[in-house]
Design a protein around this motif. Structure first.
Motif, PDB file in Angstrom:
ATOM      1  N   GLN A   1       2.018   1.871  -3.574  1.00 10.00           N
ATOM      2  CA  GLN A   1       1.353   2.411  -4.330  1.00 10.00           C
ATOM      3  C   GLN A   1       1.166   4.045  -3.931  1.00 10.00           C
ATOM      4  OE1 GLN A   1      -1.880  -0.676  -3.354  1.00 10.00           O
ATOM      5  NE2 GLN A   1      -2.121  -0.726  -5.742  1.00 10.00           N
TER       6      GLN A   1
ATOM      7  N   LYS B   1      -4.933  -4.601  -9.465  1.00 21.76           N
ATOM      8  CA  LYS B   1      -4.700  -3.655  -8.478  1.00 21.76           C
ATOM      9  C   LYS B   1      -4.619  -2.383  -9.004  1.00 21.76           C
ATOM     10  CE  LYS B   1      -3.158  -6.893  -4.945  1.00 21.76           C
ATOM     11  NZ  LYS B   1      -2.067  -7.353  -4.130  1.00 21.76           N
TER      12      LYS B   1
ATOM     13  N   ALA C   1       2.321  -5.199  -6.293  1.00 21.87           N
ATOM     14  CA  ALA C   1       1.041  -4.376  -6.507  1.00 21.87           C
ATOM     15  C   ALA C   1       0.955  -3.232  -7.643  1.00 21.87           C
ATOM     16  CB  ALA C   1       0.696  -3.657  -4.997  1.00 21.87           C
TER      17      ALA C   1
ATOM     18  N   LYS D   1       0.825  -1.278   0.010  1.00 23.73           N
ATOM     19  CA  LYS D   1      -0.039  -0.058  -0.069  1.00 23.73           C
ATOM     20  C   LYS D   1       0.887   1.409   0.135  1.00 23.73           C
ATOM     21  CE  LYS D   1      -3.551   2.295   2.370  1.00 23.73           C
ATOM     22  NZ  LYS D   1      -4.631   2.383   3.897  1.00 23.73           N
TER      23      LYS D   1
END
Length: 394
Positions: free
Chosen positions: A261, A288, A282, A258
């Motif tokens: 990202q 995603k 990701a 996370k």
């Protein structure tokens, strides 16, 4: 335990041991033959190119031209001829350049702002230059001194308490908390510059990324916690790009996918060179993200696994891997800075045969190794036998 001990106290060089010998297996002799032939072809081509591109320029030990030159003329004690002919004539000189240094000198900058009034107007008209803006209003140090302290800490690794000790030898007492306050003010004013660098990075087509731990004081606990610095880099000097190199470090409490990202949100480029850390997955997962990145996994990280393994467990497989990767590095060094079409052509001609043969050889080695062994795990590390035949720039 052995790996950890070597990482802390062992040699940092990753050069292979020339005394090791290769171990050949019958079921992979074909792959080894292809690998050797491809390497020999690349060596032959590069040797010829190196001879043609050799330069006679050598480092002659000259000191940089921008340094100040202070001439020290040493005259002989007597310039009169010992035969009584009179004073001798100067016909030449010997010049020697040596690097000198003047230790840091402290000074006090006294700012004087004269005041002017008009006596004819009974003092109602007056003039005085405004006070110069200061990073620390009414502070003890100048802007230059505050920036010097910050550069010494973050570039020269001199903590504030060590700087305070250095200055104390000159009779200057500055508390480390004051230096920390100055550093915070410098960081505040550098904020817009960091934002501009990030905006410039967002428009780049190819980036490099890595993350590292950093100890941070945990408020009200008296302890430190482990945070992370994410380094985002643009460096096109290896392939002739025109954009200047940039590196921006972004702080985070986490190393999660996370966070990755969030760090790369709104970036336009979609090619990223990283190590094998799964947190970057990701970014390349179509499930995603609507615009997945193309990952180019780093060869240096993969190579290091074989180097570290061979330090504790001698392995002909590791030696063979480092030798073949060295051939690829040599090709890359020869074409670094050349036009994209030239690099692509050379890679297809010289690198691709090595990679194709290396893939077959590694697949054969995996058949001979236990799937749960460390060496098999290193071979299957990001890219493994699935690596691209178009080498990413290092």
């Amino acid at each position: 335990m052995i790996q950890s001990r070597h990482a802390r106290f062992g040699a940092s060089s990753e050069k292979g041991d020339p005394d090791q010998r290769n171990l050949f297996a019958e079921d992979i002799e074909v792959a080894e033959g292809q690998l050797a032939a491809a390497g020999e072809a690349a060596d032959k081509a590069l040797d010829k190119a190196s001879r043609q591109a050799s330069s006679t320029n050598r480092n002659k030990g000259r000191l940089p031209e921008h340094l100040e030159r202070v001439e020290e003329v040493i005259e002989p004690a007597n310039t009169f001829c010992p035969c009584g002919c009179g004073e001798m004539v100067r016909v030449g000189e010997d010049r020697t350049e040596r690097l000198d240094v003047m230790p840091a000198r402290f000074r006090v900058l006294v700012t004087v702002r004269p005041k002017y009034i008009c006596r004819a107007c009974k003092g109602t008209s007056h003039a005085q230059a405004p006070a110069p803006e200061s990073l620390v209003p009414r502070g003890l140090g100048t802007n230059r001194f505050a920036i010097h302290a910050v550069v010494s800490k973050f570039c020269d690794h001199l903590p504030f308490y060590r700087q305070a000790e250095i200055w104390r030898r000159e009779g200057i007492e500055i508390d480390r908390t004051m230096l920390a306050n100055w550093a915070g003010r410098v960081a505040f004013h550098l904020g817009p510059l960091i934002d501009a660098l990030i905006d410039d990075l967002k428009a780049s087509d190819h980036l490099f990324a890595d993350e590292t731990t950093v100890p941070v004081l945990a408020p009200r606990t008296g302890k430190t916690r482990k945070d992370y610095l994410w380094a985002v880099v643009r460096d096109q000097r290896g392939w002739g790009g025109g954009d200047p190199p940039i590196v921006v470090f972004q702080h985070s409490r986490s190393r999660s996918a996370k966070t990755a990202q969030e760090v790369f949100r709104d970036f336009q480029g979609r090619q990223l060179t990283v190590d094998g850390y799964a947190g970057y997955d990701a970014l390349s997962d179509p499930k995603k993200t609507n615009d997945p990145w193309t990952m180019a996994y780093c060869w240096t990280h993969w190579r290091r696994r074989f180097v570290d393994y061979s330090r504790t467990t001698p392995s002909p497989i590791c030696l063979e891997m480092t030798n073949r990767i060295a051939q690829l590095y040599r090709i890359e060094a020869d074409i670094r800075g050349k036009a994209p079409d030239v690099r692509r052509a050379v890679r297809q001609q010289l690198s691709k045969p090595i990679l194709d043969a290396l893939r077959l050889w590694l697949e054969g080695q995996l058949d001979l190794l236990s799937s749960s062994s460390d060496l098999a795990r290193h071979i299957r590390y990001r890219g493994g036998p699935r690596f691209s035949t178009s080498l990413p720039p290092r």
